[in-house]
Design a protein around this motif. Structure first.
Motif, PDB file in Angstrom:
ATOM      1  N   GLU A  42      10.473  14.316  -5.555  1.00  0.00           N
ATOM      2  CA  GLU A  42      11.638  14.845  -4.845  1.00  0.00           C
ATOM      3  C   GLU A  42      11.448  16.319  -4.504  1.00  0.00           C
ATOM      4  O   GLU A  42      11.772  16.756  -3.396  1.00  0.00           O
ATOM      5  N   ILE A  43      10.903  17.082  -5.453  1.00  0.00           N
ATOM      6  CA  ILE A  43      10.672  18.509  -5.205  1.00  0.00           C
ATOM      7  C   ILE A  43       9.647  18.698  -4.092  1.00  0.00           C
ATOM      8  O   ILE A  43       9.817  19.545  -3.204  1.00  0.00           O
ATOM      9  N   ILE A  44       8.594  17.903  -4.109  1.00  0.00           N
ATOM     10  CA  ILE A  44       7.571  17.991  -3.062  1.00  0.00           C
ATOM     11  C   ILE A  44       8.178  17.665  -1.702  1.00  0.00           C
ATOM     12  O   ILE A  44       7.926  18.355  -0.704  1.00  0.00           O
ATOM     13  N   ASP A  45       9.016  16.618  -1.649  1.00  0.00           N
ATOM     14  CA  ASP A  45       9.665  16.246  -0.387  1.00  0.00           C
ATOM     15  C   ASP A  45      10.578  17.365   0.114  1.00  0.00           C
ATOM     16  O   ASP A  45      10.610  17.664   1.319  1.00  0.00           O
ATOM     17  N   LEU A  46      11.324  17.986  -0.798  1.00  0.00           N
ATOM     18  CA  LEU A  46      12.204  19.085  -0.399  1.00  0.00           C
ATOM     19  C   LEU A  46      11.404  20.282   0.109  1.00  0.00           C
ATOM     20  O   LEU A  46      11.798  20.945   1.079  1.00  0.00           O
ATOM     21  N   LYS A  47      10.271  20.571  -0.524  1.00  0.00           N
ATOM     22  CA  LYS A  47       9.415  21.675  -0.065  1.00  0.00           C
ATOM     23  C   LYS A  47       8.864  21.390   1.330  1.00  0.00           C
ATOM     24  O   LYS A  47       8.828  22.269   2.193  1.00  0.00           O
ATOM     25  N   ARG A  48       8.404  20.167   1.549  1.00  0.00           N
ATOM     26  CA  ARG A  48       7.866  19.806   2.867  1.00  0.00           C
ATOM     27  C   ARG A  48       8.947  19.873   3.942  1.00  0.00           C
ATOM     28  O   ARG A  48       8.705  20.348   5.059  1.00  0.00           O
ATOM     29  N   GLU A  49      10.134  19.395   3.601  1.00  0.00           N
ATOM     30  CA  GLU A  49      11.245  19.429   4.555  1.00  0.00           C
ATOM     31  C   GLU A  49      11.612  20.869   4.910  1.00  0.00           C
ATOM     32  O   GLU A  49      11.832  21.191   6.085  1.00  0.00           O
ATOM     33  N   ALA A  50      11.635  21.743   3.911  1.00  0.00           N
ATOM     34  CA  ALA A  50      11.944  23.149   4.157  1.00  0.00           C
ATOM     35  C   ALA A  50      10.854  23.797   5.002  1.00  0.00           C
ATOM     36  O   ALA A  50      11.143  24.613   5.890  1.00  0.00           O
ATOM     37  N   LYS A  51       9.610  23.429   4.765  1.00  0.00           N
ATOM     38  CA  LYS A  51       8.500  24.001   5.530  1.00  0.00           C
ATOM     39  C   LYS A  51       8.587  23.588   6.997  1.00  0.00           C
ATOM     40  O   LYS A  51       8.317  24.384   7.901  1.00  0.00           O
ATOM     41  N   LEU A  52       8.981  22.335   7.244  1.00  0.00           N
ATOM     42  CA  LEU A  52       9.126  21.875   8.625  1.00  0.00           C
ATOM     43  C   LEU A  52      10.233  22.632   9.358  1.00  0.00           C
ATOM     44  O   LEU A  52      10.141  22.872  10.560  1.00  0.00           O
ATOM     45  N   LYS A  53      11.274  23.002   8.630  1.00  0.00           N
ATOM     46  CA  LYS A  53      12.381  23.743   9.224  1.00  0.00           C
ATOM     47  C   LYS A  53      12.075  25.237   9.334  1.00  0.00           C
ATOM     48  O   LYS A  53      12.853  25.982   9.921  1.00  0.00           O
ATOM     49  N   GLY A  54      10.966  25.675   8.731  1.00  0.00           N
ATOM     50  CA  GLY A  54      10.625  27.093   8.747  1.00  0.00           C
ATOM     51  C   GLY A  54      11.350  27.868   7.664  1.00  0.00           C
ATOM     52  O   GLY A  54      11.520  29.078   7.765  1.00  0.00           O
ATOM     53  N   GLU A  55      11.780  27.189   6.633  1.00  0.00           N
ATOM     54  CA  GLU A  55      12.508  27.826   5.539  1.00  0.00           C
ATOM     55  C   GLU A  55      11.666  27.765   4.271  1.00  0.00           C
ATOM     56  O   GLU A  55      10.533  27.280   4.285  1.00  0.00           O
ATOM     57  N   PHE A  56      12.232  28.241   3.179  1.00  0.00           N
ATOM     58  CA  PHE A  56      11.575  28.200   1.879  1.00  0.00           C
ATOM     59  C   PHE A  56      12.421  27.391   0.910  1.00  0.00           C
ATOM     60  O   PHE A  56      13.643  27.427   0.958  1.00  0.00           O
ATOM     61  N   TYR A  57      11.759  26.690   0.018  1.00  0.00           N
ATOM     62  CA  TYR A  57      12.461  25.971  -1.045  1.00  0.00           C
ATOM     63  C   TYR A  57      12.168  26.670  -2.361  1.00  0.00           C
ATOM     64  O   TYR A  57      11.011  26.883  -2.730  1.00  0.00           O
ATOM     65  N   VAL A  58      13.228  27.055  -3.061  1.00  0.00           N
ATOM     66  CA  VAL A  58      13.091  27.714  -4.348  1.00  0.00           C
ATOM     67  C   VAL A  58      13.605  26.751  -5.406  1.00  0.00           C
ATOM     68  O   VAL A  58      14.740  26.283  -5.337  1.00  0.00           O
ATOM     69  N   GLU A  59      12.754  26.462  -6.384  1.00  0.00           N
ATOM     70  CA  GLU A  59      13.141  25.532  -7.440  1.00  0.00           C
ATOM     71  C   GLU A  59      14.239  26.140  -8.309  1.00  0.00           C
ATOM     72  O   GLU A  59      14.239  27.345  -8.559  1.00  0.00           O
ATOM     73  N   PRO A  60      15.173  25.318  -8.779  1.00  0.00           N
ATOM     74  CA  PRO A  60      16.241  25.850  -9.640  1.00  0.00           C
ATOM     75  C   PRO A  60      15.670  26.307 -10.983  1.00  0.00           C
ATOM     76  O   PRO A  60      14.731  25.722 -11.506  1.00  0.00           O
ATOM     77  N   GLU A  61      16.269  27.360 -11.519  1.00  0.00           N
ATOM     78  CA  GLU A  61      15.833  27.902 -12.799  1.00  0.00           C
ATOM     79  C   GLU A  61      16.980  27.814 -13.799  1.00  0.00           C
ATOM     80  O   GLU A  61      18.130  27.608 -13.425  1.00  0.00           O
ATOM     81  N   ALA A  62      16.644  27.985 -15.049  1.00  0.00           N
ATOM     82  CA  ALA A  62      17.670  27.968 -16.092  1.00  0.00           C
ATOM     83  C   ALA A  62      18.624  29.140 -15.878  1.00  0.00           C
ATOM     84  O   ALA A  62      18.210  30.238 -15.507  1.00  0.00           O
ATOM     85  N   LYS A  63      19.906  28.903 -16.134  1.00  0.00           N
ATOM     86  CA  LYS A  63      20.896  29.950 -15.926  1.00  0.00           C
ATOM     87  C   LYS A  63      21.279  30.645 -17.228  1.00  0.00           C
ATOM     88  O   LYS A  63      22.106  31.533 -17.229  1.00  0.00           O
ATOM     89  N   LEU A  64      20.676  30.216 -18.315  1.00  0.00           N
ATOM     90  CA  LEU A  64      20.993  30.788 -19.614  1.00  0.00           C
ATOM     91  C   LEU A  64      19.698  31.218 -20.280  1.00  0.00           C
ATOM     92  O   LEU A  64      18.704  30.509 -20.223  1.00  0.00           O
ATOM     93  N   LEU A  65      19.726  32.365 -20.899  1.00  0.00           N
ATOM     94  CA  LEU A  65      18.533  32.900 -21.536  1.00  0.00           C
ATOM     95  C   LEU A  65      18.911  33.426 -22.913  1.00  0.00           C
ATOM     96  O   LEU A  65      19.891  34.146 -23.050  1.00  0.00           O
ATOM     97  N   PHE A  66      18.159  33.012 -23.942  1.00  0.00           N
ATOM     98  CA  PHE A  66      18.367  33.537 -25.293  1.00  0.00           C
ATOM     99  C   PHE A  66      17.441  34.725 -25.491  1.00  0.00           C
ATOM    100  O   PHE A  66      16.254  34.637 -25.230  1.00  0.00           O
ATOM    101  N   ILE A  67      18.011  35.815 -25.966  1.00  0.00           N
ATOM    102  CA  ILE A  67      17.217  37.010 -26.214  1.00  0.00           C
ATOM    103  C   ILE A  67      17.452  37.436 -27.658  1.00  0.00           C
ATOM    104  O   ILE A  67      18.586  37.483 -28.115  1.00  0.00           O
ATOM    105  N   ALA A  68      16.373  37.732 -28.365  1.00  0.00           N
ATOM    106  CA  ALA A  68      16.484  38.158 -29.757  1.00  0.00           C
ATOM    107  C   ALA A  68      15.512  39.300 -30.001  1.00  0.00           C
ATOM    108  O   ALA A  68      14.349  39.224 -29.636  1.00  0.00           O
ATOM    109  N   CYS A  69      16.002  40.348 -30.605  1.00  0.00           N
ATOM    110  CA  CYS A  69      15.146  41.474 -30.973  1.00  0.00           C
ATOM    111  C   CYS A  69      14.444  41.123 -32.282  1.00  0.00           C
ATOM    112  O   CYS A  69      15.056  40.582 -33.197  1.00  0.00           O
ATOM    113  N   ILE A  70      13.157  41.418 -32.360  1.00  0.00           N
ATOM    114  CA  ILE A  70      12.407  41.120 -33.572  1.00  0.00           C
ATOM    115  C   ILE A  70      12.683  42.224 -34.582  1.00  0.00           C
ATOM    116  O   ILE A  70      12.298  43.373 -34.393  1.00  0.00           O
TER     117      ILE A  70
END
Length: 116
Positions: A42-70
């Motif tokens: 599905e991701i490959i198909d979306l990238k190809r479709e965006a390329k045909l339209k002259g656009e870019f496809y950016v994969e979704p990333e996690a919206k939450l990040l855990f940060i801890a100081c050592i």
């Protein structure tokens, strides 16, 4: 006449159980692999479709990040401790970790409300 009961040896029962567990694990692994391939396709198909339209496809990333100081690294040798002191660790959490943190926050709020 009475019925004859056959006794199955314990090692044979263990072997059957182990083989069933392995078969189940293989089946789950195959299903997970098929789902991953479908998602990748599905991701490959979306990238190809965006390329045909002259656009870019950016994969979704996690919206939450855990940060801890050592901190509190007393059981480590001096050199490693000196290297790790200014660093912060981070990572993308899994769903179970998010649910656990959410539950802890809810409990803290309840305790604070009781104290008021």
């Amino acid at each position: 006449m009475g019925e004859v009961k056959t006794v199955i040896p314990r090692p044979v029962l263990k072997k059957r159980k182990r083989e069933e567990e392995w078969a189940l694990a293989k089946k789950q692994e195959a299903e997970a692999e098929a789902a991953k391939k479908k998602n990748d396709r599905e991701i490959i198909d979306l990238k190809r479709e965006a390329k045909l339209k002259g656009e870019f496809y950016v994969e979704p990333e996690a919206k939450l990040l855990f940060i801890a100081c050592i901190r509190g690294i007393n059981a480590i040798d001096r050199k490693t401790k000196k290297i790790l002191q200014p660093y912060v660790t981070y990572g993308y959490p899994q769903l179970e970790e998010c649910e656990g943190v959410d539950l802890q926050l809810q409990l803290q709020v309840q305790v604070q409300e009781r104290l008021r």
